[in-house]
Design an enzyme around this catalytic site. Structure first.
Site, PDB file in Angstrom:
ATOM      1  N   ASP A 165      -8.533   6.452  -1.971  1.00  0.00           N
ATOM      2  CA  ASP A 165      -7.662   7.209  -3.056  1.00  0.00           C
ATOM      3  C   ASP A 165      -7.991   7.537  -4.279  1.00  0.00           C
ATOM      4  O   ASP A 165      -8.941   7.866  -4.161  1.00  0.00           O
ATOM      5  CB  ASP A 165      -6.332   5.817  -3.113  1.00  0.00           C
ATOM      6  CG  ASP A 165      -7.007   4.883  -4.687  1.00  0.00           C
ATOM      7  OD1 ASP A 165      -8.564   4.906  -4.829  1.00  0.00           O
ATOM      8  OD2 ASP A 165      -6.261   4.618  -4.690  1.00  0.00           O
ATOM      9  N   GLU A 212       0.807  -1.280  -0.269  1.00  0.00           N
ATOM     10  CA  GLU A 212       0.126  -0.143   0.281  1.00  0.00           C
ATOM     11  C   GLU A 212       1.053   1.293   0.161  1.00  0.00           C
ATOM     12  O   GLU A 212       0.680   2.121  -0.509  1.00  0.00           O
ATOM     13  CB  GLU A 212      -0.920   0.196   1.531  1.00  0.00           C
ATOM     14  CG  GLU A 212      -1.877  -0.330   0.752  1.00  0.00           C
ATOM     15  CD  GLU A 212      -3.460  -0.920   0.293  1.00  0.00           C
ATOM     16  OE1 GLU A 212      -3.065   0.297  -0.710  1.00  0.00           O
ATOM     17  OE2 GLU A 212      -3.250  -1.553  -0.677  1.00  0.00           O
ATOM     18  N   TYR A 230      -5.727   7.352   4.729  1.00  0.00           N
ATOM     19  CA  TYR A 230      -5.949   5.959   3.196  1.00  0.00           C
ATOM     20  C   TYR A 230      -5.103   4.464   3.561  1.00  0.00           C
ATOM     21  O   TYR A 230      -5.737   4.122   3.839  1.00  0.00           O
ATOM     22  CB  TYR A 230      -5.403   6.607   1.699  1.00  0.00           C
ATOM     23  CG  TYR A 230      -5.191   5.915   1.212  1.00  0.00           C
ATOM     24  CD1 TYR A 230      -6.643   4.814   0.272  1.00  0.00           C
ATOM     25  CD2 TYR A 230      -3.869   4.809   0.646  1.00  0.00           C
ATOM     26  CE1 TYR A 230      -6.029   3.390  -0.682  1.00  0.00           C
ATOM     27  CE2 TYR A 230      -3.669   3.277   0.257  1.00  0.00           C
ATOM     28  CZ  TYR A 230      -5.619   2.844  -1.132  1.00  0.00           C
ATOM     29  OH  TYR A 230      -5.118   2.122  -1.176  1.00  0.00           O
TER      30      TYR A 230
END
Ligand code: SF4
Length: 360
Positions: free
Chosen positions: A144, A43, A126
């Site tokens: 996102d 991520e 996020y």
């Protein structure tokens, strides 16, 4: 085809999206993984970087640092070297710092609690939502750039996607749509939809699994969404850099840890002032940044590079060291490095471009 109301048909929307994801998702090395560390690494790498570029870096990174213990134990220089070329180096520094916190303050366990995870270095809303939902099935909706675009079109939102004041609007809609039984899969499915179907240009709406619920599809206004706030033109900075030779060695300097490209090594460089020639500026910048005397200044090449908010045009010179101790103003370290060893240091992309154009 009649449009279905998204709020009233939320369960159907989730089913359609997740069925499509199960059948059509791309095979990626971090898919199907449950290890929170691996999900976290992927991520962080995926922020502001395309999947295709991340794949090799991810594999190299987890081979070298397969768990949070090994990442925390590694020197920052090694982490930056593996990250080299991926850009946005603060991500690597923060990930390393957060790994050290996990080891020293959290018994080596990546926290499952949102507030604890969110406090780790570099973790924003996020990444906290993405990692905790995918790794631990916690019901947090990730938002996102891809998901914002999908939401903007599904609901025909007027909020600009590139304006911080819109964050709340997108988060509210994402929270409302989230499948709370399968939040990790749902978040990944939304991201995948944005990356492969609901793309920025020419979304392939006819094969979209959720077109029945999509406001802009029914109004044929896809090209008008998402809305964006107009931004200023990107400025261009004129710079010079100097390869200072001292027999078979060259002078490398290290950038401060907390700024742009923090911790990376490069040749002495700086911005030209208005109306200053590259040659004259090169003498000045060498004097100001490392304070050594040089001779035989020769122009080598011009390198262009773009960052998110500005572009640089760098005239690169070579010269010979004459005398003087290196005195730094700006950089945090300097080393005379054998030319064969320069590529062993973590270097910015612009320096690599120079070395490709004009090998030492
Ligand atoms: Fe995006 Fe088109 Fe699907 Fe709407 S129908 S979500 S615009 S791909």
């Amino acid at each position: 085809m009649n449009k279905k109301n998204l709020s009233e048909s939320k369960d159907e929307f989730q089913e359609s999206l997740l069925k499509w994801f199960e059948e059509h998702q791309r095979k990626l090395p971090w898919r199907g993984v449950q290890d929170p560390y691996l999900i976290w690494v992927s991520e962080v790498m995926l922020q502001q970087t395309q999947v295709i570029k991340v794949i090799d870096y991810y594999q190299k990174f987890i081979e070298r640092f397969p768990n949070v213990q090994q990442l925390a134990a590694a020197p920052l220089q090694d982490v930056l070297k593996v990250w080299e070329g991926l850009g946005y180096y603060a991500r690597a520094r923060n990930l390393h710092k957060a790994a050290v916190t996990v080891i020293t303050e959290l018994d080596g366990e990546i926290p499952k609690e949102y507030d604890t995870f969110r406090k780790l270095s570099g973790v924003g809303d996020y990444s906290a939502a993405a990692v905790l939902s995918i790794a631990f099935d916690q019901p947090y909706a990730a938002v996102d750039g891809n998901i914002k675009r999908v939401l903007s079109r599904l609901y025909q939102l007027e909020a600009p996607v590139n304006d911080a004041s819109s964050t709340k609007v997108f988060q509210q809609h994402a929270d409302e749509l989230l499948d709370r039984q399968r939040p990790g899969l749902f978040n990944q499915a939304m991201m995948e939809l944005g990356a492969t179907i609901c793309r920025p240009q020419s979304p392939t709406c006819l094969v979209c699994p959720v077109k029945t619920y999509c406001e802009v599809f029914h109004k044929s206004s896809q090209s008008e969404y998402p809305k964006r706030r107009t931004t200023k033109a990107i400025p261009e900075h004129q710079m010079v850099a100097a390869v200072i030779y001292r027999e078979s060695k060259v002078l490398l300097i290290q950038r401060p840890l907390d700024g742009l490209l923090g911790g990376l090594w490069e040749f002495p460089n700086g911005r030209l002032t208005e109306d200053e020639t590259s040659e004259k500026g090169c003498f000045r910048i060498i004097n100001e940044t490392v304070n050594v005397s040089i001779s035989n200044l020769q122009y080598l090449t011009r390198v262009k590079h773009a960052f998110t908010h500005y572009k640089i045009v760098v005239d690169v010179f070579q010269c010979d060291y004459v005398s003087g101790e290196v005195v730094l103003d700006g950089p945090i370290d300097a080393k005379w490095v054998d030319v064969t060893e320069v590529s062993g240091y973590p270097l910015p992309r612009a320096t690599h471009k120079f070395l490709e154009q004009s090998p030492l």
